[in-house]
Design an enzyme around this catalytic site. Structure first.
Site, PDB file in Angstrom:
ATOM      1  N   HIS A   1       0.677  -1.316   0.070  1.00 38.50           N
ATOM      2  CA  HIS A   1       0.186  -0.088   0.024  1.00 38.50           C
ATOM      3  C   HIS A   1       0.801   1.254  -0.085  1.00 38.50           C
ATOM      4  O   HIS A   1       0.452   2.437  -0.137  1.00 38.50           O
ATOM      5  CB  HIS A   1      -1.077  -0.099   1.184  1.00 38.50           C
ATOM      6  CG  HIS A   1      -0.141   0.526   2.455  1.00 38.50           C
ATOM      7  ND1 HIS A   1       0.606  -0.689   3.221  1.00 38.50           N
ATOM      8  CD2 HIS A   1      -0.094   1.479   3.218  1.00 38.50           C
ATOM      9  CE1 HIS A   1       0.983  -0.085   4.199  1.00 38.50           C
ATOM     10  NE2 HIS A   1       0.804   1.130   4.316  1.00 38.50           N
TER      11      HIS A   1
HETATM   12  C1  UD1 Z   1      -1.681   5.762   5.625  1.00 33.55           C
HETATM   13  C2  UD1 Z   1      -0.083   6.479   5.965  1.00 33.55           C
HETATM   14  C3  UD1 Z   1       1.068   5.182   5.732  1.00 33.55           C
HETATM   15  C4  UD1 Z   1       0.473   4.014   6.678  1.00 33.55           C
HETATM   16  C5  UD1 Z   1      -0.925   3.592   6.019  1.00 33.55           C
HETATM   17  C6  UD1 Z   1      -1.605   2.384   6.904  1.00 33.55           C
HETATM   18  C7  UD1 Z   1       0.119   8.722   5.210  1.00 33.55           C
HETATM   19  C8  UD1 Z   1       1.212   9.682   4.554  1.00 33.55           C
HETATM   20  N1  UD1 Z   1       0.340   7.298   5.063  1.00 33.55           N
HETATM   21  O1  UD1 Z   1      -1.329   5.598   3.988  1.00 33.55           O
HETATM   22  O2  UD1 Z   1       2.071   5.751   6.289  1.00 33.55           O
HETATM   23  O3  UD1 Z   1       1.486   3.120   6.356  1.00 33.55           O
HETATM   24  O4  UD1 Z   1      -1.917   4.865   6.358  1.00 33.55           O
HETATM   25  O5  UD1 Z   1      -2.758   1.933   6.268  1.00 33.55           O
HETATM   26  O6  UD1 Z   1      -0.171   9.263   6.276  1.00 33.55           O
HETATM   27  N2  UD1 Z   1      -9.031   5.115   1.628  1.00 33.55           N
HETATM   28  C9  UD1 Z   1     -10.177   4.776   1.675  1.00 33.55           C
HETATM   29  N3  UD1 Z   1     -10.516   4.142   2.806  1.00 33.55           N
HETATM   30  C10 UD1 Z   1      -9.980   4.658   3.988  1.00 33.55           C
HETATM   31  C11 UD1 Z   1      -8.669   5.204   3.863  1.00 33.55           C
HETATM   32  C12 UD1 Z   1      -8.115   5.532   2.452  1.00 33.55           C
HETATM   33  O7  UD1 Z   1     -10.711   4.459   0.560  1.00 33.55           O
HETATM   34  O8  UD1 Z   1     -10.477   4.479   5.008  1.00 33.55           O
HETATM   35  C13 UD1 Z   1      -8.226   5.350   0.484  1.00 33.55           C
HETATM   36  C14 UD1 Z   1      -8.446   6.546  -0.420  1.00 33.55           C
HETATM   37  O9  UD1 Z   1      -8.618   6.510  -1.689  1.00 33.55           O
HETATM   38  C15 UD1 Z   1      -7.226   7.666  -0.102  1.00 33.55           C
HETATM   39  C16 UD1 Z   1      -6.064   6.365   0.018  1.00 33.55           C
HETATM   40  O10 UD1 Z   1      -6.621   5.285   0.515  1.00 33.55           O
HETATM   41  O11 UD1 Z   1      -6.976   8.491  -1.044  1.00 33.55           O
HETATM   42  C17 UD1 Z   1      -4.951   6.724   0.707  1.00 33.55           C
HETATM   43  O12 UD1 Z   1      -5.268   6.951   1.973  1.00 33.55           O
HETATM   44  P1  UD1 Z   1      -4.238   7.776   2.849  1.00 33.55           P
HETATM   45  O13 UD1 Z   1      -4.851   7.762   4.312  1.00 33.55           O
HETATM   46  O14 UD1 Z   1      -3.956   9.081   2.480  1.00 33.55           O
HETATM   47  O15 UD1 Z   1      -3.024   6.999   3.160  1.00 33.55           O
HETATM   48  P2  UD1 Z   1      -2.673   5.495   3.190  1.00 33.55           P
HETATM   49  O16 UD1 Z   1      -2.060   5.022   1.736  1.00 33.55           O
HETATM   50  O17 UD1 Z   1      -3.736   4.692   3.776  1.00 33.55           O
END
Ligand code: UD1
Length: 382
Positions: free
Chosen positions: A231
């Site tokens: 991820h």
């Molecule tokens: C975040 C952390 C990463 C950690 C990971 C654990 C940052 C920069 N990154 O990454 O260090 O390892 O969490 O999981 O903070 N999304 C959903 N549902 C959710 C959450 C996210 O659909 O509940 C999707 C959305 O499209 C979103 C994307 O995932 O844009 C990325 O989510 P984001 O919270 O920005 O970062 P992670 O990749 O989850």
């Protein structure tokens, strides 16, 4: 998730934990338990612990389910920031958190790990001149392109109390002038161990209870599959790289259970990458089911920091799908191969014999990190 109030009459010290992403809920759980144990001891100053959930993660399986499985008290505030660009997400967190942190006398703001929620909490606490403690301080991958490396460096440099998971993390901080003899800010660095180890030890029995059913659900046998998680932005945001990693995983000699993170799911759909061969894509697992499936995997392939450590604690060989790690002790112990992202290197690393014991080392403490964190926070109060 509904915000709930947990006001405690007569509380004389107020701590606020800021969390928002899946691994932070795992880190928070043992700290909540240790605070509860502290509050039950006669003669101790009571701690009013308040939880701010930024809402960075909101899908049930990676947010609410962890609160339930790990018996974490419901958050006092849910900022519901949701997804967005880094700038939007961090700005929303800070704007929504500011009135909460400004409204009350707070003795400690506690941030965890290295996500955008960590950064927002650390920056805001600092601007409001609130004492800041960082759990999992001092980890370094030496790759400043990773958002996580940027987040953890900023959080460390702004904190007054740095709670390190290993001796190497302590030394990283000292090298950066934090907490050593010449530190003009006299910040305190304490080696407490890894709270994720506490969490694993505290939940292993429950994980064992669900292992049979989880294996059956995915039609897998103990030792008869690999487990893949993927991820991190550096892998997912480059469709060619993502495709190469998945191609390598799909060609392995056993089924590959692949809980697909929502970020990865979205990118796979957008790039039109299909999952085939040995890959078994599934929705993200709860914490307990994940521990159970990690435990019986032949090997774990991952780009997650937390999963590298869980593999290490469980004695399951790990292949890390990155070129650097902030957990070098797992590599030095011979339990983790840094394979990078070339297909050949990944397949070679999976086929290589990696010892499944930890060579007798335990660089991340004794499983009582949370207790030490609470004690450090109590002692270091201004
Ligand atoms: C975040 C952390 C990463 C950690 C990971 C654990 C940052 C920069 N990154 O990454 O260090 O390892 O969490 O999981 O903070 N999304 C959903 N549902 C959710 C959450 C996210 O659909 O509940 C999707 C959305 O499209 C979103 C994307 O995932 O844009 C990325 O989510 P984001 O919270 O920005 O970062 P992670 O990749 O989850």
């Amino acid at each position: 998730m509904e915000a709930t109030e947990h006001r405690m009459n007569g509380a004389s010290t107020v701590w606020v934990s800021v969390v928002g992403a899946r691994p932070q809920f795992v880190k928070l759980a043992p700290v909540c338990r240790a605070i509860e144990a502290h509050n039950q001891r006669a003669g101790c100053e009571r701690i009013e612990h308040r939880i701010i959930h930024t809402g960075q993660h909101y899908d049930r399986n990676i947010a609410e389910l962890l609160f339930v499985q790990m018996a974490i008290p419901g958050p006092n505030h849910n900022l519901a920031v949701g997804s967005g660009s880094h700038g939007t997400q961090i700005a929303r967190m800070m704007a929504r958190m500011e009135p909460i942190l400004a409204a009350k006398k707070i003795d400690w703001v506690i941030v965890y790990g290295d996500t955008n929620s960590t950064l927002a909490g650390a920056l805001l606490a600092s601007r409001l001149k609130l004492p800041l403690a960082h759990v999992e301080a001092g980890c370094r991958s030496q790759d400043l392109e990773m958002p996580e490396e940027q987040n953890r460096i900023v959080a460390d440099h702004l904190s007054q109390l740095l709670l390190a998971p290993s001796q190497a993390a302590v030394e990283n901080l000292h090298r950066e002038g934090i907490g050593n003899e010449g530190d003009p800010r006299k910040r305190r660095v304490a080696m407490v161990g890894d709270v994720m180890y506490d969490a694993l030890l505290q939940n292993m029995r429950l994980a064992e209870e669900c292992e049979g059913e989880t294996l059956r659900q995915y039609n897998l046998e103990k030792g008869g599959y690999y487990l893949l998680t993927l991820h991190r932005a550096e892998n997912t945001d480059n469709p060619e790289r993502l495709g190469t990693i998945l191609q390598a995983a799909s060609s392995l000699d056993m089924p590959v259970l692949f809980p697909v993170h929502p970020r990865t799911k979205q990118i796979l759909a957008g790039a039109g990458i299909s999952l085939n061969g040995r890959l078994r894509p599934v929705t993200p697992l709860g914490y307990l089911e994940m521990l159970a499936m990690e435990r019986y995997a032949r090997k774990i392939l991952t780009d997650s920091g937390g999963v590298q450590k869980e593999a290490f604690y469980l004695g399951v060989p790990c292949v890390t799908l990155r070129s650097r790690t902030e957990w070098p002790e797992t590599v030095e112990a011979g339990a983790n191969r840094i394979a990078g992202v070339s297909a050949v290197a990944i397949v070679d690393a999976v086929q290589e014999k990696i010892p499944s014991d930890r060579c007798g080392t335990q660089p991340y403490g004794d499983g009582k990190a949370a207790e030490k964190i609470v004690s450090e926070l109590c002692q270091s109060r201004r």
